[in-house]
Design a protein around this motif. Structure first.
Motif, PDB file in Angstrom:
ATOM      1  N   LYS A  60      11.964 -14.812  -3.118  1.00  0.00           N
ATOM      2  CA  LYS A  60      10.929 -13.909  -3.599  1.00  0.00           C
ATOM      3  C   LYS A  60      10.947 -12.620  -2.786  1.00  0.00           C
ATOM      4  N   ARG A  61      10.888 -11.508  -3.474  1.00  0.00           N
ATOM      5  CA  ARG A  61      10.834 -10.221  -2.783  1.00  0.00           C
ATOM      6  C   ARG A  61       9.462 -10.050  -2.151  1.00  0.00           C
ATOM      7  N   HIS A  62       9.363  -9.140  -1.190  1.00  0.00           N
ATOM      8  CA  HIS A  62       8.112  -8.960  -0.450  1.00  0.00           C
ATOM      9  C   HIS A  62       7.694  -7.503  -0.468  1.00  0.00           C
ATOM     10  N   LEU A  63       6.417  -7.265  -0.726  1.00  0.00           N
ATOM     11  CA  LEU A  63       5.865  -5.920  -0.728  1.00  0.00           C
ATOM     12  C   LEU A  63       4.563  -5.891   0.065  1.00  0.00           C
ATOM     13  N   ASN A  64       4.378  -4.818   0.829  1.00  0.00           N
ATOM     14  CA  ASN A  64       3.125  -4.573   1.550  1.00  0.00           C
ATOM     15  C   ASN A  64       2.308  -3.551   0.756  1.00  0.00           C
ATOM     16  N   VAL A  65       1.094  -3.928   0.381  1.00  0.00           N
ATOM     17  CA  VAL A  65       0.246  -3.091  -0.473  1.00  0.00           C
ATOM     18  C   VAL A  65      -1.002  -2.690   0.295  1.00  0.00           C
ATOM     19  N   VAL A  66      -1.238  -1.385   0.430  1.00  0.00           N
ATOM     20  CA  VAL A  66      -2.438  -0.911   1.104  1.00  0.00           C
ATOM     21  C   VAL A  66      -3.427  -0.384   0.062  1.00  0.00           C
ATOM     22  N   ASP A 101      -6.249  -3.932   3.521  1.00  0.00           N
ATOM     23  CA  ASP A 101      -7.487  -3.313   3.041  1.00  0.00           C
ATOM     24  C   ASP A 101      -7.931  -2.260   4.055  1.00  0.00           C
ATOM     25  N   ALA A 102      -7.659  -0.987   3.754  1.00  0.00           N
ATOM     26  CA  ALA A 102      -7.950   0.105   4.693  1.00  0.00           C
ATOM     27  C   ALA A 102      -9.400   0.556   4.559  1.00  0.00           C
ATOM     28  N   PRO A 103     -10.036   0.937   5.657  1.00  0.00           N
ATOM     29  CA  PRO A 103     -11.415   1.453   5.579  1.00  0.00           C
ATOM     30  C   PRO A 103     -11.457   2.814   4.886  1.00  0.00           C
ATOM     31  N   GLY A 104     -12.550   3.070   4.164  1.00  0.00           N
ATOM     32  CA  GLY A 104     -12.670   4.314   3.412  1.00  0.00           C
ATOM     33  C   GLY A 104     -13.534   5.370   4.081  1.00  0.00           C
ATOM     34  N   HIS A 105     -14.336   4.974   5.066  1.00  0.00           N
ATOM     35  CA  HIS A 105     -15.232   5.939   5.701  1.00  0.00           C
ATOM     36  C   HIS A 105     -14.440   6.892   6.589  1.00  0.00           C
ATOM     37  N   LYS A 106     -14.865   8.141   6.629  1.00  0.00           N
ATOM     38  CA  LYS A 106     -14.135   9.171   7.369  1.00  0.00           C
ATOM     39  C   LYS A 106     -14.104   8.907   8.873  1.00  0.00           C
ATOM     40  N   SER A 107     -15.052   8.123   9.365  1.00  0.00           N
ATOM     41  CA  SER A 107     -15.066   7.807  10.795  1.00  0.00           C
ATOM     42  C   SER A 107     -13.944   6.861  11.192  1.00  0.00           C
ATOM     43  N   SER A 163      -3.294   3.438  10.484  1.00  0.00           N
ATOM     44  CA  SER A 163      -2.599   2.252  10.983  1.00  0.00           C
ATOM     45  C   SER A 163      -2.202   1.319   9.849  1.00  0.00           C
ATOM     46  N   GLY A 164      -3.093   1.142   8.860  1.00  0.00           N
ATOM     47  CA  GLY A 164      -2.781   0.272   7.724  1.00  0.00           C
ATOM     48  C   GLY A 164      -1.734   0.869   6.808  1.00  0.00           C
ATOM     49  N   ALA A 165      -1.875   2.161   6.512  1.00  0.00           N
ATOM     50  CA  ALA A 165      -0.938   2.812   5.587  1.00  0.00           C
ATOM     51  C   ALA A 165       0.461   2.903   6.169  1.00  0.00           C
ATOM     52  N   SER A 166       0.569   2.972   7.497  1.00  0.00           N
ATOM     53  CA  SER A 166       1.889   3.071   8.119  1.00  0.00           C
ATOM     54  C   SER A 166       2.689   1.787   7.952  1.00  0.00           C
ATOM     55  N   GLN A 167       2.036   0.685   7.597  1.00  0.00           N
ATOM     56  CA  GLN A 167       2.723  -0.595   7.400  1.00  0.00           C
ATOM     57  C   GLN A 167       3.026  -0.875   5.926  1.00  0.00           C
ATOM     58  N   ALA A 168       2.618   0.020   5.022  1.00  0.00           N
ATOM     59  CA  ALA A 168       2.653  -0.286   3.589  1.00  0.00           C
ATOM     60  C   ALA A 168       3.895   0.263   2.904  1.00  0.00           C
ATOM     61  N   LEU A 201      -2.469  11.473   3.426  1.00  0.00           N
ATOM     62  CA  LEU A 201      -1.997  10.654   4.537  1.00  0.00           C
ATOM     63  C   LEU A 201      -1.033   9.570   4.066  1.00  0.00           C
ATOM     64  N   ALA A 202      -1.323   8.992   2.918  1.00  0.00           N
ATOM     65  CA  ALA A 202      -0.443   7.940   2.396  1.00  0.00           C
ATOM     66  C   ALA A 202       0.956   8.484   2.138  1.00  0.00           C
ATOM     67  N   LYS A 203       1.027   9.661   1.525  1.00  0.00           N
ATOM     68  CA  LYS A 203       2.334  10.274   1.271  1.00  0.00           C
ATOM     69  C   LYS A 203       3.035  10.614   2.582  1.00  0.00           C
ATOM     70  N   THR A 204       2.267  11.114   3.533  1.00  0.00           N
ATOM     71  CA  THR A 204       2.812  11.436   4.839  1.00  0.00           C
ATOM     72  C   THR A 204       3.413  10.210   5.508  1.00  0.00           C
ATOM     73  N   LEU A 205       2.738   9.068   5.395  1.00  0.00           N
ATOM     74  CA  LEU A 205       3.119   7.854   6.111  1.00  0.00           C
ATOM     75  C   LEU A 205       4.151   7.028   5.371  1.00  0.00           C
ATOM     76  N   GLY A 206       4.707   7.582   4.282  1.00  0.00           N
ATOM     77  CA  GLY A 206       5.817   6.918   3.618  1.00  0.00           C
ATOM     78  C   GLY A 206       5.462   6.032   2.443  1.00  0.00           C
ATOM     79  N   VAL A 207       4.222   6.107   1.945  1.00  0.00           N
ATOM     80  CA  VAL A 207       3.844   5.337   0.754  1.00  0.00           C
ATOM     81  C   VAL A 207       4.297   6.141  -0.466  1.00  0.00           C
ATOM     82  N   THR A 208       5.462   5.785  -0.999  1.00  0.00           N
ATOM     83  CA  THR A 208       6.068   6.595  -2.065  1.00  0.00           C
ATOM     84  C   THR A 208       5.620   6.194  -3.458  1.00  0.00           C
ATOM     85  N   LYS A 209       5.142   4.963  -3.627  1.00  0.00           N
ATOM     86  CA  LYS A 209       4.671   4.490  -4.932  1.00  0.00           C
ATOM     87  C   LYS A 209       3.160   4.323  -4.884  1.00  0.00           C
ATOM     88  N   LEU A 210       2.479   4.777  -5.944  1.00  0.00           N
ATOM     89  CA  LEU A 210       1.024   4.761  -5.947  1.00  0.00           C
ATOM     90  C   LEU A 210       0.496   4.256  -7.287  1.00  0.00           C
TER      91      LEU A 210
END
Length: 548
Positions: free
Chosen positions: A91-97, A177-183, A190-195, A225-234
């Motif tokens: 089975k292939r593996h994908l990390n989804v943020v 599951d990344a937090p959405g609050h600006k704080s 950190s989460g998006a860099s692993q996705a 930030l997601a695009k910056t951190l290498g998340v190419t598919k959305l």
């Protein structure tokens, strides 16, 4: 004695087989087995008569079969372990943020996915429903699956990056599951860099989409930030379509899509190839595991969320390259255990590796993938690795577990090309400017030591004029210095270890996208202007030299 003789005679008579051969009562199991084999060879077509089973065969059978049973018990255990490992590798593996503005429904959607995929039972859901009702937050119960922290449940806000696993017929997924609050944007980074894949959750409820989309909203910043951190598919999921202010309205869905498409293009996404929109309801699970019913949403003819996730291609990875695993967490458990995502190479039990930048030599005792112990793991996997040769207090988040040969460089200074996105009011970008650097799992204060040259946005060539300072939108080559050693790589070799962002006072100062520059740069990352297309204004923001 006469009675015993008669019994013995009866036993001998009953022991006589179909060929007239007699089997002694005191025959050894091996002899019985040989007799059976002779019978099978000489008379293969002979059918055993009913009622001819003798006591001798019955008594000798357990002794005869006992060693065979043991052999069967041992072999399948080894085979089963190997089979399970092979099945997991198939089975292939994908990390989804999951990203998006606060209260868009990220944790609820993630919790619903785990429930629909069978990772959470009905009894647990009933427990969470009761707990949410006691807190007068009836609609939050699905989010409790992802938000396990009591503080998160009380506030209704995700703070730390939640992590969970589920599977479909073809793919293993790790949910982040990344937090959405600006704080808590640093935690989101950190989460998006692993996705590998991003799911941008947007609330269709009236007023909520506008709040996240307007300037300063987290929908915008998370996409950049997601695009910056290498998340190419959305995947852009328009959530809360069942809300009474929306009621699965096609007009509301089209309005959101029409506003998001230009922004996604300006952020560097190829909307036709890399982005997919779809409506869902995370609370009730509509259009998630199965397609939404036509009676509910007659205008939607596209896929459901599970189908969309299964259709995404796995990014190219190099299992034979130098090993790289940025460490995101560590703890003690019969030794020192580190956690992280493998960016390159493979790891096996017994491997000798280095922890950089402190150059500590360690040995791999055990490897765990999705809570299961495995002998070997490749790139893209989220692992827990038990090590010997180092103490927990000697490891920090941002350290990298690396191969001894071609170890990752550790530096305190590097040259980078970047574009300024949004400075603080009345601020200028010049030598002495300080910010916080985010690169893979590293968070480190940095200072701009020197501006080397400015890039002309029209010609994309260096300007001859010496540059002293730049403002928003400028592309500049500069020298960056950090206080402590950090592990970074060439973008062309390891993209996830070569992208970085600069933030100050809660704002993203510089973000980095894709390599388009013709300059001979070692690290590549670039930023777009907000009001122009990527083709017109996408420049390389890259580390051009490592000063070790």
């Amino acid at each position: 004695m006469d009675i015993e003789a008669e019994i013995r005679a009866l036993q001998l008579d009953s022991a006589e087989d179909g060929t007239g051969m007699a089997i002694p009562v005191d025959a050894k199991p091996e002899e019985v087995e040989m007799t059976d084999k002779v019978e099978e060879v000489e008379m293969p077509d002979k059918v055993e008569e009913e009622g001819t089973k003798d006591e001798v065969d019955t008594k000798s059978q357990p002794a005869q079969d006992e060693p065979k049973v043991k052999d069967k018990e041992v072999a399948p255990l080894e085979d089963a372990e190997g089979t399970d490992e092979m099945e997991s590798q198939k089975k292939r593996h994908l990390n989804v943020v999951f990203i998006g503005h606060v209260d868009a429904g990220k944790s609820t959607t993630g919790g619903q996915i785990l429930f629909l995929s069978g990772q959470v039972d009905d009894r647990t859901i009933q427990k969470y429903e009761k707990e949410a009702k006691d807190k007068s937050r009836e609609s939050w119960y699905m989010a409790y699956i992802m938000d396990t922290n009591e503080e998160e449940r009380v506030k209704g806000k995700t703070v730390e990056v939640g992590r969970a696993h589920f599977e479909t017929e073809t793919t293993r997924f790790t949910i982040l599951d990344a937090p959405g609050h600006k704080s808590y944007v640093p935690n989101m980074i950190s989460g998006a860099s692993q996705a590998d894949v991003g799911v941008l959750v947007i609330s269709a409820r009236k007023g909520e989409f506008e709040t996240g989309y307007e300037r300063g909203g987290q929908t915008r910043e998370h996409v950049q930030l997601a695009k910056t951190l290498g998340v190419t598919k959305l995947l852009v999921v328009v959530n809360k379509m069942d809300d009474h202010t929306v009621n699965w309205s096609k007009e509301r869905y089209d309005e959101i899509e029409s506003k998001m498409i230009p922004f996604l293009r300006s952020s560097g996404y190829n909307v036709k190839k890399d982005v997919l929109f779809l409506p869902i309801s995370g609370l009730v699970g509509a259009n998630m595991k199965t397609r939404v019913d036509k009676s509910t949403c007659p205008w939607w003819n596209g896929p459901c969320l599970f189908e969309a996730l299964d259709s995404i291609e796995v990014p190219l990875r190099d299992p034979k390259g130098p090993f790289r695993m940025p460490i995101i967490d560590k703890f003690k458990d019969m030794g020192t255990v580190v956690m992280g995502k493998v960016e390159s190479g493979s790891i096996c039990e017994g491997d000798s590796l280095l922890v950089m930048p402190n150059k500590a030599q360690v040995k791999v005792i055990a490897v765990y993938c999705d809570e299961n112990k495995v002998r070997r793991a490749g790139p893209g996997e989220n692992l827990r690795v038990r090590l010997s040769g180092i103490e927990e207090e000697d490891i920090m988040e941002g350290f990298v577990l690396t191969s001894v040969v071609k170890a990752i460089p550790a530096v305190t200074e590097f040259t980078a090309q970047l574009q300024i996105l949004e400075l603080l009011e009345n601020a200028i970008f010049t030598a002495g400017y300080k910010a916080v650097l985010h690169i893979h799992s590293v968070v480190e204060e940095c200072e701009i030591v020197e501006l080397l040259q400015q890039i002309d946005p029209k010609t994309r060539k260096p300007m001859k004029k010496k540059v002293l300072f730049v403002k928003n939108g400028a592309v500049v080559v500069c020298r960056v210095q950090v206080n402590s050693l950090i592990c970074i790589e060439k973008f062309s070799d390891f993209p996830q270890l070569g992208r970085f962002t600069l933030r100050t006072e809660g704002k993203t100062v510089a973000i980095l996208f894709v390599e388009v520059s013709k300059l001979s740069c070692a690290f590549s990352c670039c930023v777009t202007f907000q009001k122009r297309s990527l083709a017109d204004c996408c420049f390389s923001c890259c580390i051009t030299d490592l000063l070790i």
